[in-house]
Design a protein around this motif. Structure first.
Motif, PDB file in Angstrom:
ATOM      1  N   ARG A 400       1.272  -1.070  -0.051  1.00 21.26           N
ATOM      2  CA  ARG A 400       0.395  -0.051   0.385  1.00 21.26           C
ATOM      3  C   ARG A 400       0.409   0.893  -0.279  1.00 21.26           C
ATOM      4  NH1 ARG A 400      -5.502  -1.214   2.204  1.00 21.26           N
ATOM      5  NH2 ARG A 400      -5.124   1.190   2.941  1.00 21.26           N
ATOM      6  N   LYS A 401       2.358   1.018   0.656  1.00 17.18           N
ATOM      7  CA  LYS A 401       2.459   2.178   1.006  1.00 17.18           C
ATOM      8  C   LYS A 401       3.220   2.338  -0.346  1.00 17.18           C
ATOM      9  CE  LYS A 401       5.842   5.276   3.264  1.00 17.18           C
ATOM     10  NZ  LYS A 401       6.459   5.783   2.070  1.00 17.18           N
ATOM     11  N   GLN A 402       3.566   1.908  -1.437  1.00 14.99           N
ATOM     12  CA  GLN A 402       4.460   1.963  -2.939  1.00 14.99           C
ATOM     13  C   GLN A 402       3.262   2.290  -3.261  1.00 14.99           C
ATOM     14  OE1 GLN A 402       7.114  -1.755  -4.475  1.00 14.99           O
ATOM     15  NE2 GLN A 402       7.940  -2.279  -2.458  1.00 14.99           N
ATOM     16  N   LEU A 403       2.309   2.180  -3.419  1.00 10.48           N
ATOM     17  CA  LEU A 403       0.968   2.110  -3.633  1.00 10.48           C
ATOM     18  C   LEU A 403       0.414   3.957  -3.619  1.00 10.48           C
ATOM     19  CD1 LEU A 403      -1.395   1.412  -6.429  1.00 10.48           C
ATOM     20  CD2 LEU A 403      -2.766   1.364  -4.064  1.00 10.48           C
ATOM     21  N   TYR A 404       0.619   4.598  -2.918  1.00 15.67           N
ATOM     22  CA  TYR A 404       0.831   5.639  -2.147  1.00 15.67           C
ATOM     23  C   TYR A 404       1.087   6.520  -2.281  1.00 15.67           C
ATOM     24  CZ  TYR A 404       0.139   9.830   1.494  1.00 15.67           C
ATOM     25  OH  TYR A 404       0.155  10.569   1.292  1.00 15.67           O
ATOM     26  N   ASP A 405       3.068   6.001  -2.914  1.00 17.80           N
ATOM     27  CA  ASP A 405       3.987   6.901  -2.709  1.00 17.80           C
ATOM     28  C   ASP A 405       3.777   7.284  -4.322  1.00 17.80           C
ATOM     29  OD1 ASP A 405       6.700   5.186  -0.705  1.00 17.80           O
ATOM     30  OD2 ASP A 405       5.268   7.223  -0.385  1.00 17.80           O
ATOM     31  N   LEU A 406       3.701   6.176  -5.363  1.00 16.90           N
ATOM     32  CA  LEU A 406       3.887   5.794  -6.389  1.00 16.90           C
ATOM     33  C   LEU A 406       2.514   7.096  -7.267  1.00 16.90           C
ATOM     34  CD1 LEU A 406       3.936   5.505  -9.715  1.00 16.90           C
ATOM     35  CD2 LEU A 406       2.697   3.216  -9.215  1.00 16.90           C
ATOM     36  N   ILE A 407       2.081   7.310  -6.742  1.00 15.46           N
ATOM     37  CA  ILE A 407       0.320   7.535  -6.849  1.00 15.46           C
ATOM     38  C   ILE A 407       0.672   9.434  -6.518  1.00 15.46           C
ATOM     39  CG2 ILE A 407      -2.315   8.400  -6.055  1.00 15.46           C
ATOM     40  CD1 ILE A 407      -2.341   5.764  -6.493  1.00 15.46           C
ATOM     41  N   THR A 408       0.953   9.758  -5.421  1.00 15.51           N
ATOM     42  CA  THR A 408       1.255  10.529  -5.061  1.00 15.51           C
ATOM     43  C   THR A 408       2.543  11.394  -6.093  1.00 15.51           C
ATOM     44  OG1 THR A 408       1.037  10.051  -2.390  1.00 15.51           O
ATOM     45  CG2 THR A 408       2.317  12.104  -3.229  1.00 15.51           C
ATOM     46  N   ARG A 409       3.520  10.505  -6.181  1.00 16.31           N
ATOM     47  CA  ARG A 409       4.510  11.374  -7.316  1.00 16.31           C
ATOM     48  C   ARG A 409       4.138  11.514  -8.347  1.00 16.31           C
ATOM     49  NH1 ARG A 409       8.775   7.247  -9.834  1.00 16.31           N
ATOM     50  NH2 ARG A 409       7.686   6.970 -11.402  1.00 16.31           N
ATOM     51  N   ASP A 410       3.358  10.384  -9.198  1.00 10.83           N
ATOM     52  CA  ASP A 410       2.388  10.481 -10.725  1.00 10.83           C
ATOM     53  C   ASP A 410       1.715  11.196 -11.339  1.00 10.83           C
ATOM     54  OD1 ASP A 410       4.898   8.065 -12.130  1.00 10.83           O
ATOM     55  OD2 ASP A 410       5.351   9.818 -11.428  1.00 10.83           O
ATOM     56  N   GLN A 411       0.498  12.091  -9.770  1.00 11.82           N
ATOM     57  CA  GLN A 411      -0.547  12.316  -9.864  1.00 11.82           C
ATOM     58  C   GLN A 411      -1.109  13.362 -11.141  1.00 11.82           C
ATOM     59  OE1 GLN A 411      -2.028  12.965  -5.969  1.00 11.82           O
ATOM     60  NE2 GLN A 411      -0.316  14.590  -5.732  1.00 11.82           N
ATOM     61  N   ASN A 412       0.587  13.873 -11.089  1.00 12.85           N
ATOM     62  CA  ASN A 412       0.003  15.171 -12.243  1.00 12.85           C
ATOM     63  C   ASN A 412       0.176  14.263 -13.324  1.00 12.85           C
ATOM     64  OD1 ASN A 412      -1.340  16.971 -10.096  1.00 12.85           O
ATOM     65  ND2 ASN A 412       0.503  17.575  -9.823  1.00 12.85           N
ATOM     66  N   ARG A 413       0.390  13.565 -13.869  1.00 16.14           N
ATOM     67  CA  ARG A 413       0.964  13.739 -15.510  1.00 16.14           C
ATOM     68  C   ARG A 413      -0.112  13.065 -16.083  1.00 16.14           C
ATOM     69  NH1 ARG A 413       3.750  15.364 -13.041  1.00 16.14           N
ATOM     70  NH2 ARG A 413       4.163  16.720 -14.646  1.00 16.14           N
ATOM     71  N   ALA A 414      -0.153  13.937 -17.160  1.00 10.51           N
ATOM     72  CA  ALA A 414      -1.544  13.300 -17.970  1.00 10.51           C
ATOM     73  C   ALA A 414      -1.397  11.441 -18.864  1.00 10.51           C
ATOM     74  CB  ALA A 414      -1.702  14.324 -18.869  1.00 10.51           C
ATOM     75  N   SER A 415      -0.198  11.408 -18.774  1.00  9.60           N
ATOM     76  CA  SER A 415       0.241  10.372 -19.920  1.00  9.60           C
ATOM     77  C   SER A 415      -0.263   9.359 -18.650  1.00  9.60           C
ATOM     78  CB  SER A 415       1.840  10.190 -20.006  1.00  9.60           C
ATOM     79  OG  SER A 415       2.010  10.360 -18.738  1.00  9.60           O
ATOM     80  N   VAL A 416      -0.033   9.233 -17.841  1.00 11.62           N
ATOM     81  CA  VAL A 416      -0.411   7.829 -16.412  1.00 11.62           C
ATOM     82  C   VAL A 416      -1.994   7.718 -16.830  1.00 11.62           C
ATOM     83  CG1 VAL A 416      -0.556   7.040 -14.733  1.00 11.62           C
ATOM     84  CG2 VAL A 416       1.630   8.142 -15.208  1.00 11.62           C
ATOM     85  N   ILE A 417      -2.804   6.544 -17.739  1.00 16.68           N
ATOM     86  CA  ILE A 417      -3.991   6.282 -17.735  1.00 16.68           C
ATOM     87  C   ILE A 417      -4.183   4.725 -16.318  1.00 16.68           C
ATOM     88  CG2 ILE A 417      -4.681   7.673 -19.173  1.00 16.68           C
ATOM     89  CD1 ILE A 417      -4.355   4.712 -20.777  1.00 16.68           C
ATOM     90  N   VAL A 418      -3.827   4.541 -16.078  1.00 16.53           N
ATOM     91  CA  VAL A 418      -3.819   3.145 -15.966  1.00 16.53           C
ATOM     92  C   VAL A 418      -2.725   3.103 -14.374  1.00 16.53           C
ATOM     93  CG1 VAL A 418      -3.876   0.264 -15.929  1.00 16.53           C
ATOM     94  CG2 VAL A 418      -4.653   1.834 -17.325  1.00 16.53           C
ATOM     95  N   TRP A 419      -3.622   2.813 -13.115  1.00 15.20           N
ATOM     96  CA  TRP A 419      -2.530   2.084 -12.062  1.00 15.20           C
ATOM     97  C   TRP A 419      -2.944   0.506 -12.321  1.00 15.20           C
ATOM     98  CZ3 TRP A 419      -0.182   6.295 -11.091  1.00 15.20           C
ATOM     99  CH2 TRP A 419       0.005   7.521 -10.881  1.00 15.20           C
TER     100      TRP A 419
END
Ligand code: GCU
Length: 617
Positions: A400-419
């Motif tokens: 969960r922490k790794q998911l949290y850190d990933l989403i927090t880091r890349d949440q502003n990237r328009a290119s990212v469409i799938v977690w």
């Protein structure tokens, strides 16, 4: 903000003196690089970490001995059995495996030490050290004091050093250990090289006493011209004003921070060009508060599904993808830089891709930022891979922490469409429960993107396919598919399952009325090895597998995209076949010498047809 501190504190309260701090968007602010040559001590017995009773020298926070103290012999009779000054160096960022042949297979601890000056531009300013990533666990010390321990090989972490740093000659020491553990994420068994070290940028960050901890921008759901933005401050916030400005869109706003140091904006602009792969529009955004200022470039788009369609900005899209490992195969090393990202993504563009699956872990931040620029949609993933300890609470917290850190880091990237929360995890109730909680976490953190995983497929009979031979009939009814937005799975018909001719006989039953995305298929081929089409490991076999698989997949109802395995050959400790694999997984469409294989053009032509068909609509 509160959630972050609670989260990290909960995990680390026991052992560590300081929690990780939430300083996101570091690429949007001025920083000082601490990259370069770091002195290192290779420590297979962790002599620098444990005392003679095998107790960590920093048990309880205070460091009582060991290499973290970065000591020098005071005089000729002083007994110090290590010396960072006279120790060899390694490049940071960089894995240690590709920098020193003696460390090629090394798994264990390596101590890194970097001296640096930290003159502040104002006395009340704050200082942080930021790490893009360290494989796998990192114990961080400054001037002999423990800052903290980070677990997870592919996510960023930072510590505040305001109270500990001195203007000159600071000693930053990091024990990096890449040993594999059954309870870890990933666990002991993977099909990629366990590159150890400080594998990404290390930065010194100076901020005003109150700074912008993070910001978020997105297109308001259901609109094509309204931007939602949120900003969070860290520090004394009373009455602090927060400003947001989009110069190219001629819109701006300001407001006073709320009691939690936050502000939420909604800005509407008549002519908001939406981000698409064909037209990857990025807008400058400037966020300021007090003395602090962030500048970034962000795109706006919506992504959703409707039945078996994937809708980008409301328009059906076919995902012309490829899988990528975070590696520069031609140099046999971990990729880390913007140039590496540009090389990998440009090769994907050359293939005709509008989509990439960044497998199987969070890649460095440059990847999504360059994908924003080049117009490539991204699937990002955490390394919940194969047989994780599903019932171990610490393993779940880690994931969960790794998911949290990933989403927090890349949440502003328009290119990212799938977690993506997992890859090829055997079906069980415990597993599905574990993955469901990750889906919930992702949706809570970011309800604007699709959530999925590479799910399981099995063979068998289905009443709606009376004639099908069970061995040729593939069924996708993984219970986890209930919770995902995509019905995505890996399939290796013709390679791990049968030979080429089986592909033509394969039929499918898909339980879910969701877009079908084939997250992997492929075959191993040694670049330059040619032979009769049925000869495994030849380019002909691989090309023929693509030639047969693509039309087979096209028959699957709801087929909305695929990411074949894989763009480049990559190092794997599971691939010993002499003269053929020699420590490489050779399913790349490009060899590890950078040469394309025959299958590269087979896929390229298929994607050219798909692009033409989409453009015609
Ligand atoms: C698996 C797995 C990959 C692996 C690939 C292969 O599906 O997800 O990580 O490398 O198959 O066997 O080549």
């Amino acid at each position: 903000m509160k959630k972050l501190f609670l989260f990290t504190a909960a995990i680390f309260a026991v052992a560590e003196v300081r929690a990780e701090v939430g300083i996101a968007d570091v690429f949007a602010r001025q920083t000082t690089s601490l990259n370069g040559k770091w002195n290192v001590i290779v420590d297979p017995y962790d002599t620098g970490y444990f005392d003679y009773r095998r107790q960590p020298y920093d048990a309880g926070g205070k460091v009582t001995g060991g290499y973290a103290l970065d000591k020098q012999a005071k005089d000729k009779s002083d007994l110090i059995e290590y010396n960072f000054d006279t120790s060899p160096t390694l490049n940071v960022p960089g894995d240690w495996n590709s920098q020193d042949d003696k460390l090629f297979y090394y798994e264990g601890s390596v101590w890194y030490r970097r001296k640096f000056d930290a003159p502040k531009t104002a006395a009340d300013h704050r200082l942080f050290v930021y790490f893009g990533a360290a494989n796998y666990e990192a114990d961080v010390y400054l001037n002999g004091q423990k800052l903290g321990k980070h677990i997870g090989a592919f996510t960023p972490f930072a510590y505040e050093i305001t109270a500990l740093a001195q203007a000159k000659n600071n000693s930053l020491v990091v024990r990096v250990n890449n040993s594999r553990h059954a309870d870890a994420v990933p666990t002991v068994n993977t099909d990629w090289w366990n590159y150890g070290g400080l594998t990404r940028d290390v930065l010194l960050v100076e901020t005003p006493a109150t700074f912008i901890a993070r910001f978020r921008t997105q297109l308001k759901a259901g609109t094509t011209n309204t931007i939602q933005a949120s900003v969070e401050l860290d520090g004394a916030i009373q009455g602090q004003t927060i400003k947001i400005n989009f110069p190219s869109l001629k819109i701006a706003a300001e407001m006073t921070a709320d009691k939690d140091g936050g502000a939420r904006f909604e800005l509407t602009t008549p002519n908001l060009a939406l981000w698409t792969p064909e037209n990857p529009v990025l807008n400058d955004v400037v966020i300021s508060s007090g003395e602090d200022l962030l500048q970034d470039r962000v795109g706006f788009r919506s992504i959703a599904t409707r039945g078996t369609d994937i809708l980008l900005n409301g328009k059906k899209v076919f995902l012309r993808g490829i899988c990528i490992h975070e590696e520069v195969a031609t140099e046999g090393r971990r990729a880390w830089s913007e140039a590496d990202a540009r090389m990998l993504l440009s090769r994907a563009k050359e293939l005709g891709c509008n989509f990439v699956r960044l497998a199987h872990y969070p890649h460095n931040e440059h990847m999504a930022r360059v994908a924003d620029e080049l117009g490539i949609l991204c699937w990002e993933e955490i390394p919940v891979y194969w047989t994780i300890q599903w019932t171990n609470p610490a393993t779940l917290k880690n994931a969960r922490k790794q998911l949290y850190d990933l989403i927090t880091r890349d949440q502003n990237r328009a290119s990212v469409i799938v977690w993506s929360v997992a890859n090829e995890t055997p079906v069980s109730a415990e597993r599905t429960k574990f993955l469901k909680s990750l889906v919930d976490e992702a949706r809570e953190l970011d309800g604007t993107r699709l959530v999925s995983a590479a799910m399981e497929v099995h063979s068998g009979t289905m009443e709606n396919h009376p004639g099908a031979q069970p061995e040729n009939h593939k069924i996708v009814d993984d219970p986890f598919g209930e919770y995902t937005d995509l019905c995505s799975f890996n399939q290796y018909t013709g390679w791990y399952d049968g030979t080429l001719e089986k592909i033509d006989r394969t039929t499918w039953s898909i339980k879910y009325n969701k877009p079908v995305v084939i997250s992997e298929f492929g075959a191993d081929a040694k670049q330059g090895l040619h032979g009769e089409v049925l000869t495994r490991f030849t380019e002909e076999y691989q090309a023929e597998l693509y030639r047969r698989t693509l039309p087979m997949l096209d028959l699957i109802p709801g087929f909305s995209g695929c990411t074949p395995w894989i763009l480049f050959d990559f190092r794997s400790p599971r691939r010993p076949l002499p003269g053929i694999e020699d420590g490489w997984n050779i399913k790349g469409l490009t060899g590890h010498d950078g040469e394309k294989k025959m299958a590269f053009d087979v896929l390229k032509n298929f994607y050219a047809e798909k692009a033409k068909a989409a453009a015609a609509k």
